[in-house]
Design an enzyme around this catalytic site. Structure first.
Site, PDB file in Angstrom:
ATOM      1  N   HIS A   1      81.603  46.305 -71.532  1.00 36.07           N
ATOM      2  CA  HIS A   1      80.425  47.028 -71.036  1.00 36.07           C
ATOM      3  C   HIS A   1      80.611  48.543 -71.136  1.00 36.07           C
ATOM      4  CE1 HIS A   1      80.240  43.302 -68.200  1.00 36.07           C
ATOM      5  NE2 HIS A   1      79.720  43.036 -69.382  1.00 36.07           N
TER       6      HIS A   1
HETATM    7  C1  LIG Z   1      81.376  40.333 -76.405  1.00 35.68           C
HETATM    8  C2  LIG Z   1      80.382  40.879 -75.414  1.00 35.68           C
HETATM    9  C3  LIG Z   1      79.953  40.059 -74.391  1.00 35.68           C
HETATM   10  C4  LIG Z   1      79.023  40.536 -73.474  1.00 35.68           C
HETATM   11  N1  LIG Z   1      78.588  39.704 -72.485  1.00 35.68           N
HETATM   12  C5  LIG Z   1      77.628  40.131 -71.628  1.00 35.68           C
HETATM   13  C6  LIG Z   1      77.102  39.268 -70.622  1.00 35.68           C
HETATM   14  O1  LIG Z   1      77.471  38.107 -70.549  1.00 35.68           O
HETATM   15  N2  LIG Z   1      76.181  39.759 -69.768  1.00 35.68           N
HETATM   16  C7  LIG Z   1      75.732  41.049 -69.826  1.00 35.68           C
HETATM   17  O2  LIG Z   1      74.904  41.445 -69.010  1.00 35.68           O
HETATM   18  N3  LIG Z   1      76.224  41.896 -70.764  1.00 35.68           N
HETATM   19  C8  LIG Z   1      77.139  41.467 -71.669  1.00 35.68           C
HETATM   20  N4  LIG Z   1      77.636  42.309 -72.626  1.00 35.68           N
HETATM   21  C9  LIG Z   1      77.174  43.713 -72.609  1.00 35.68           C
HETATM   22  C10 LIG Z   1      75.799  43.900 -73.196  1.00 35.68           C
HETATM   23  O3  LIG Z   1      75.703  43.172 -74.415  1.00 35.68           O
HETATM   24  C11 LIG Z   1      75.609  45.395 -73.487  1.00 35.68           C
HETATM   25  O4  LIG Z   1      75.848  46.147 -72.290  1.00 35.68           O
HETATM   26  C12 LIG Z   1      74.181  45.682 -73.913  1.00 35.68           C
HETATM   27  O5  LIG Z   1      73.793  44.924 -75.029  1.00 35.68           O
HETATM   28  C13 LIG Z   1      74.098  47.149 -74.316  1.00 35.68           C
HETATM   29  O6  LIG Z   1      72.749  47.434 -74.580  1.00 35.68           O
HETATM   30  P1  LIG Z   1      72.377  48.741 -75.365  1.00 35.68           P
HETATM   31  O7  LIG Z   1      70.882  48.709 -75.539  1.00 35.68           O
HETATM   32  O8  LIG Z   1      72.970  49.923 -74.672  1.00 35.68           O
HETATM   33  O9  LIG Z   1      73.103  48.664 -76.775  1.00 35.68           O
HETATM   34  P2  LIG Z   1      73.141  47.497 -77.876  1.00 35.68           P
HETATM   35  O10 LIG Z   1      72.697  46.181 -77.307  1.00 35.68           O
HETATM   36  O11 LIG Z   1      74.494  47.597 -78.489  1.00 35.68           O
HETATM   37  O12 LIG Z   1      72.029  47.949 -78.915  1.00 35.68           O
HETATM   38  C14 LIG Z   1      72.200  49.040 -79.784  1.00 35.68           C
HETATM   39  C15 LIG Z   1      71.568  48.691 -81.129  1.00 35.68           C
HETATM   40  O13 LIG Z   1      71.477  49.865 -81.937  1.00 35.68           O
HETATM   41  C16 LIG Z   1      71.870  49.539 -83.257  1.00 35.68           C
HETATM   42  N5  LIG Z   1      72.349  50.781 -83.888  1.00 35.68           N
HETATM   43  C17 LIG Z   1      73.492  51.481 -83.634  1.00 35.68           C
HETATM   44  N6  LIG Z   1      73.550  52.572 -84.394  1.00 35.68           N
HETATM   45  C18 LIG Z   1      72.425  52.613 -85.152  1.00 35.68           C
HETATM   46  C19 LIG Z   1      71.913  53.510 -86.112  1.00 35.68           C
HETATM   47  N7  LIG Z   1      72.569  54.617 -86.466  1.00 35.68           N
HETATM   48  N8  LIG Z   1      70.727  53.227 -86.676  1.00 35.68           N
HETATM   49  C20 LIG Z   1      70.046  52.106 -86.325  1.00 35.68           C
HETATM   50  N9  LIG Z   1      70.465  51.217 -85.406  1.00 35.68           N
HETATM   51  C21 LIG Z   1      71.645  51.469 -84.815  1.00 35.68           C
HETATM   52  C22 LIG Z   1      72.947  48.481 -83.094  1.00 35.68           C
HETATM   53  O14 LIG Z   1      73.068  47.730 -84.271  1.00 35.68           O
HETATM   54  C23 LIG Z   1      72.380  47.667 -81.923  1.00 35.68           C
HETATM   55  O15 LIG Z   1      71.503  46.664 -82.367  1.00 35.68           O
HETATM   56  C24 LIG Z   1      78.537  41.866 -73.574  1.00 35.68           C
HETATM   57  C25 LIG Z   1      78.983  42.691 -74.610  1.00 35.68           C
HETATM   58  C26 LIG Z   1      79.884  42.203 -75.526  1.00 35.68           C
HETATM   59  C27 LIG Z   1      80.312  43.102 -76.643  1.00 35.68           C
END
Ligand SMILES: Cc1cc2nc3c(=O)[nH]c(=O)nc-3n(C[C@H](O)[C@H](O)[C@H](O)COP(=O)(O)OP(=O)(O)OC[C@H]3O[C@@H](n4cnc5c(N)ncnc54)[C@H](O)[C@@H]3O)c2cc1C
Length: 293
Positions: free
Chosen positions: A221
């Site tokens: 996270h």
């Molecule tokens: C293995 C694992 C297990 C997890 N399990 C859980 C769980 O059980 N429960 C829970 O609540 N959370 C869990 N998490 C955490 C949760 O997935 C993340 O906290 C959450 O997805 C983050 O959301 P976000 O919108 O910040 O980023 P992300 O979901 O990472 O979204 C960012 C997006 O931006 C895209 N991106 C990045 N750079 C660029 C660019 N330059 N141009 C275009 N697109 C781009 C990426 O490809 C991605 O699709 C887990 C994480 C991992 C890695």
């Protein structure tokens, strides 16, 4: 950027036909939202070059450092069957520790078991009789994200002494739980350490000197590389998610969370992003009216 405001996005699409030139795109927009996650958003913002004054971009990343223990029982459990993360406990929240049900891929578990040769083989064979439980720490921000080679981020993390103590306490709690449930042996996150077979040994292990680099630690996270603040000297975005130094650019992902939250991050991030979207809709009603949802 135009006249000090975000005016759109331009970039290059990854993928496409092998050998074909990358496809470029340019979108003009009244409002731009960055949502690349904690690891990539600071890199994107860094290319805009407008985030130098606070020094907060890419700094103060929290991770919820996590450990797990593997416990061998007499009965067959087949831990890979059924729902993952079906139980948790917040009993130790006051100590900054959250207990979470986990199960990893069997090959990953096998690699972390103690021993080599026949001893390791015996323990791997016993995996159907093993249960796994984990814990994560409500941590201080010791992480940093910067651009590595190419377009990938590099993350470094210096664990605070308080968090190392919490991590070791969590290992003791998990070991005690497993033994109380009837485990014969507990393999802790301390790589190379002998299995724990008694409550006394679990508590003694917490007090013994340890090289922290031997603790098998995980994190799922990452949060806080473009954190929200009331003051542009302390953060990157204001409470509506808009960048202090680049009006019209909003951030709506885990990078804005200013502290670790001590719980799984997906739903809290979605809640923050929804709130930011509502505020945006109030401020830019014409955009909200044009949007299908
Ligand atoms: C293995 C694992 C297990 C997890 N399990 C859980 C769980 O059980 N429960 C829970 O609540 N959370 C869990 N998490 C955490 C949760 O997935 C993340 O906290 C959450 O997805 C983050 O959301 P976000 O919108 O910040 O980023 P992300 O979901 O990472 O979204 C960012 C997006 O931006 C895209 N991106 C990045 N750079 C660029 C660019 N330059 N141009 C275009 N697109 C781009 C990426 O490809 C991605 O699709 C887990 C994480 C991992 C890695």
């Amino acid at each position: 950027m135009e006249r000090g405001r975000a005016a759109g996005v331009e970039g290059r699409l990854l993928g496409g036909e092998p050998g074909a030139p990358p496809r470029r795109f340019r979108v003009r927009a009244k409002v731009v939202v960055a949502a690349c996650g904690t690891l990539h958003t600071p890199l994107l913002l860094g290319t805009a070059g407008a985030f130098r004054s606070s020094g907060a971009l890419g700094h103060g990343v929290t991770l919820h450092p996590a450990v797990r223990v593997v416990a061998r029982f007499d009965d067959t459990l087949n831990g890979w069957d059924g729902a993952l993360q079906s139980v948790y406990s917040d009993h130790f929240d006051p100590e900054g520790i959250k207990l979470v049900g986990v199960y990893s891929a069997v090959n990953v578990l096998a690699a972390g078991l103690p021993g080599v040769g026949p001893a390791l083989r015996r323990r791997v064979r016993a995996l159907p009789r093993c249960a796994v439980f984990g814990a994560m720490i409500h941590d201080e921000g010791g992480g940093r994200v910067r651009r590595g080679l190419g377009r990938e981020p590099v993350v470094t993390y210096a664990m605070a002494p308080r968090d190392l103590a919490r991590l070791r306490r969590a290992i003791t709690i998990l070991s005690e739980m497993a033994l109380a449930a009837g485990a014969r042996e507990v393999y802790t996150a301390l790589l190379g350490a002998p299995p724990i077979t008694s409550m006394d040994a679990a508590r003694a292990a917490e007090r013994a000197p340890v090289d922290a680099r031997r603790i098998e630690c995980m994190a799922f996270h990452p949060l806080g590389s473009a954190r929200v603040a009331n003051d542009p000297r302390r953060g990157i975005v204001d409470q509506s998610g808009e960048c202090f130094e680049l009006p019209g650019l909003f951030v709506a992902d885990g990078s804005i969370l200013p502290t670790s939250i001590g719980v799984n991050s997906q739903v809290p991030i979605m809640a923050m992003a929804t709130r930011i979207a509502w505020r945006m809709a109030e401020r830019f009603p014409a955009l909200a009216a044009a949007s299908p949802a």
